[in-house]
Structures are given as structure tokens and as C-alpha cells.
Write an enzyme that holds these catalytic residues in place. Structure first.
Site, mmCIF file in Angstrom:
data_model
loop_
_atom_site.group_PDB
_atom_site.id
_atom_site.type_symbol
_atom_site.label_atom_id
_atom_site.label_comp_id
_atom_site.label_asym_id
_atom_site.label_seq_id
_atom_site.Cartn_x
_atom_site.Cartn_y
_atom_site.Cartn_z
ATOM 1 N N ARG A 113 -8.706 1.387 -3.228
ATOM 2 C CA ARG A 113 -8.829 0.051 -3.834
ATOM 3 C C ARG A 113 -8.058 -0.983 -3.014
ATOM 4 O O ARG A 113 -8.563 -2.087 -2.766
ATOM 5 C CB ARG A 113 -8.299 0.091 -5.262
ATOM 6 C CG ARG A 113 -8.583 -1.180 -6.061
ATOM 7 C CD ARG A 113 -7.957 -1.110 -7.444
ATOM 8 N NE ARG A 113 -8.607 -1.994 -8.391
ATOM 9 C CZ ARG A 113 -8.231 -2.122 -9.662
ATOM 10 N NH1 ARG A 113 -7.222 -1.402 -10.141
ATOM 11 N NH2 ARG A 113 -8.876 -2.955 -10.468
ATOM 12 N N ARG A 161 -9.485 -9.679 5.275
ATOM 13 C CA ARG A 161 -9.177 -9.761 6.702
ATOM 14 C C ARG A 161 -10.378 -9.569 7.627
ATOM 15 O O ARG A 161 -10.273 -9.827 8.828
ATOM 16 C CB ARG A 161 -8.088 -8.739 7.048
ATOM 17 C CG ARG A 161 -6.777 -8.999 6.323
ATOM 18 C CD ARG A 161 -6.212 -10.376 6.638
ATOM 19 N NE ARG A 161 -4.918 -10.596 5.974
ATOM 20 C CZ ARG A 161 -4.174 -11.680 6.117
ATOM 21 N NH1 ARG A 161 -4.594 -12.656 6.897
ATOM 22 N NH2 ARG A 161 -3.039 -11.812 5.461
ATOM 23 N N SER A 218 -9.648 1.117 -10.847
ATOM 24 C CA SER A 218 -8.419 1.911 -10.972
ATOM 25 C C SER A 218 -8.612 3.348 -10.517
ATOM 26 O O SER A 218 -7.673 3.967 -9.983
ATOM 27 C CB SER A 218 -7.904 1.884 -12.408
ATOM 28 O OG SER A 218 -8.841 2.465 -13.303
#
Length: 301
Positions: A242, A251, A122
Site C-alpha cells: 500500500r 513520484r 489495509s
């Protein structure tokens, strides 16, 4: 022997109200030593443009990065080299425990390494990076915009932008094979010519629409249906560290489509230079298919 060029079906108008420079369809022929003329090819030309650019790799530019201002009442005992984005995340993490004195004497990148190891991602969300992405296909961006959490996209609009002068992206799988490249490019040229013709015809069909800008939009939004997925596009992508990590883990892997995988590997290289503390656990390697891929040490931070 000098080639003799002939042309047919030529439209050489000034910029029309469709907003693009009309194409000229050139049927180029040669006569060699008295032999019968042989048609070589047909191409799209523009008065002010030599032809489309065919991209074989993306162009990526960092256009925005975090700027951290340390509050005077909560100074941190900083150790080691770091960027503003890395310091911002360290400051946010230390605020949770009021550990500004840095009791473990960790430098910023050691601190962030521990954050990734513990999965406390976070605090990485405070640092945002914006990239200008060019030289990628609409096929790539169809996949890219599926990533939503923590991300923002602003992409070139084919409804408003004239694609008669569009560029194109060569699919990685056909790079280096001349026969495949020629077959692909033939279809690309044909599609672009069809687009130009359709826009002109649709502008005439909707001539009753008084607003010329709206009329062009109506024409282009219909004509774009013939353009291929290989049409080059541009987009601004903003994401926090993040979200970038999540996207790049997915990807840049071997299972990803080749073009977006190539783009993701390029982004990893840029962001590792931009903020090593966030991205230094990505490892780039040559996969079994002889293309670059990447893997990450800390998953789903």
C-alpha cells in the site's frame, strides 16, 4: 605526436589516517610540433581507481519479499497463479469475512483487483518488499525519505564513508547535451577535489582527538558540505504494498522531479513483475516532455 604530460602540486602518499587515498591533481599539457604547451584539463586520480562512475539510470534489486505459510486450520480455496505476497493479502482479506471457501470463485488477482476497486487497502499492508537502490543521487533521496508511513530507509552515511571515491548521478535534464554535461562535470570534479583537500586539512586540525575513527568522522561530516546533490548514494527501502502504491502514484507522475520519476517508473516495472496483483493497474506512458511517466487506475487505495 606523443603528448608530453607534466604534473604539479602532486601528493602521492599511501593511505593516510583520514582513511582515503589522497588525490593527485594532474595538470596535463601537450607540446605539438614545437608549439607552446597548452593546458588541457585537471583531473582527480587515485592509485587504485580510474575515476568516478557517472550513473545515467538507477540500479534496483529486490532483496526481500513476503513468504506466506498457510495455516492448516484455515485453508483457502486458491484459484489461479499468485505470489506469496498476493496470497498473504488475500488470506488476510478473507479472514475478515471467513470466506476461505472462495464463494465467488475468484482467482487471487481478481480478488485483489476488487480490493483495489473497493479501496480496502489495509490488506495490502501485510506484504512488504525491500529494494536495494543504487545509482541515485542524494537529491533523489532527500525527496524519497519524505514518505514515512509504512516505509523504512537505511542510507549510506557520508559521516562514516569516504567520499573521495564517490560516484555521481548525471541529472536527466542534461543527458545527451555535451556542453551541459561538460559544464556539470567540471563542477563535480572541483567539488570532489575540494572534499579531499578539506578532509586532509581537518584531520590535521583535529589531530589532538585521540580516537582516529571519531577524528575521521569529524573531518568527513564537515568536508561533505562541499559535495553536490548529484553525489551517488545507496539505500535500502522497505515498504508494504500500500505504501509503495502511494509513493509510486506521486513520484511517477508528470509533475515529479525527473530523476525520482525515472526511478519510480523503474520500480513500477520491477514490482509489476514481482506482484502483478498489487501493481498491474499502473500504466507507463511517454509524457509530453518525452520522458516516461505513470498513472494509476485506482487512486489512494
Amino acid at each position: 605526436v606523443r603528448p608530453v604530460a607534466t604534473t604539479a602540486s602532486i601528493e602521492c602518499r599511501r593511505r593516510s589516517e583520514s582513511g582515503h587515498r589522497p588525490a593527485r591533481l594532474l595538470y596535463i599539457s601537450t607540446r605539438l610540433a614545437g608549439r607552446r604547451r597548452v593546458t588541457l584539463t585537471s583531473v582527480v586520480t587515485h592509485p587504485y581507481r580510474s575515476g568516478p562512475v557517472y550513473f545515467t539510470e538507477p540500479k534496483i534489486t529486490v532483496i526481500a519479499r513476503p513468504q506466506f505459510t498457510e495455516p492448516a486450520n484455515l485453508p483457502v480455496n486458491w484459484i489461479g497463479e499468485s505470489t506469496d505476497g498476493e496470497r498473504l493479502s488475500e488470506f488476510a482479506g478473507r479472514l475478515c469475512y471467513m470466506s476461505q471457501r472462495n464463494p465467488a470463485s475468484r482467482n487471487t488477482r481478481e480478488y485483489l483487483e476488487n480490493i483495489k476497486k473497493q479501496g480496502h487497502g489495509s490488506v495490502l499492508e501485510h506484504a512488504n518488499y525491500s529494494l536495494l537502490v543504487e545509482g541515485v543521487s542524494r537529491s533523489l533521496t532527500h525527496e524519497l525519505v519524505r514518505h514515512r508511513a509504512g516505509m523504512a530507509f537505511s542510507q549510506l552515511s557520508q559521516r562514516y564513508v569516504d567520499e573521495s571515491t564517490a560516484n555521481f548521478v548525471v541529472p536527466p535534464a542534461i543527458i545527451g547535451d555535451d556542453a551541459l554535461r561538460d559544464a556539470w562535470q567540471t563542477q563535480i570534479d572541483s567539488a570532489q577535489m575540494a572534499y579531499v583537500a578539506l578532509v586532509e586539512q581537518l584531520m590535521e586540525r583535529y589531530s589532538w582527538v585521540a580516537d582516529r575513527v571519531h577524528r575521521r568522522k569529524m573531518a568527513r561530516e564537515a568536508a561533505r558540505g562541499v559535495l553536490p546533490n548529484s553525489t551517488e548514494t545507496k539505500t535500502v527501502v522497505t515498504a508494504n504494498a500500500r505504501a509503495w502504491r502511494t509513493l509510486l502514484e506521486l513520484r511517477a507522475g508528470e509533475g515529479a522531479e525527473l530523476e525520482i520519476r525515472r526511478w519510480a517508473v523503474a520500480v513500477i516495472r520491477i514490482l509489476q513483475h514481482e506482484a502483478p496483483g498489487f501493481f498491474n493497474d499502473f500504466e507507463i506512458y511517454t509524457a509530453e516532455d518525452r520522458q516516461d511517466a505513470a498513472r494509476v487506475t485506482y487512486h489512494k487505495v
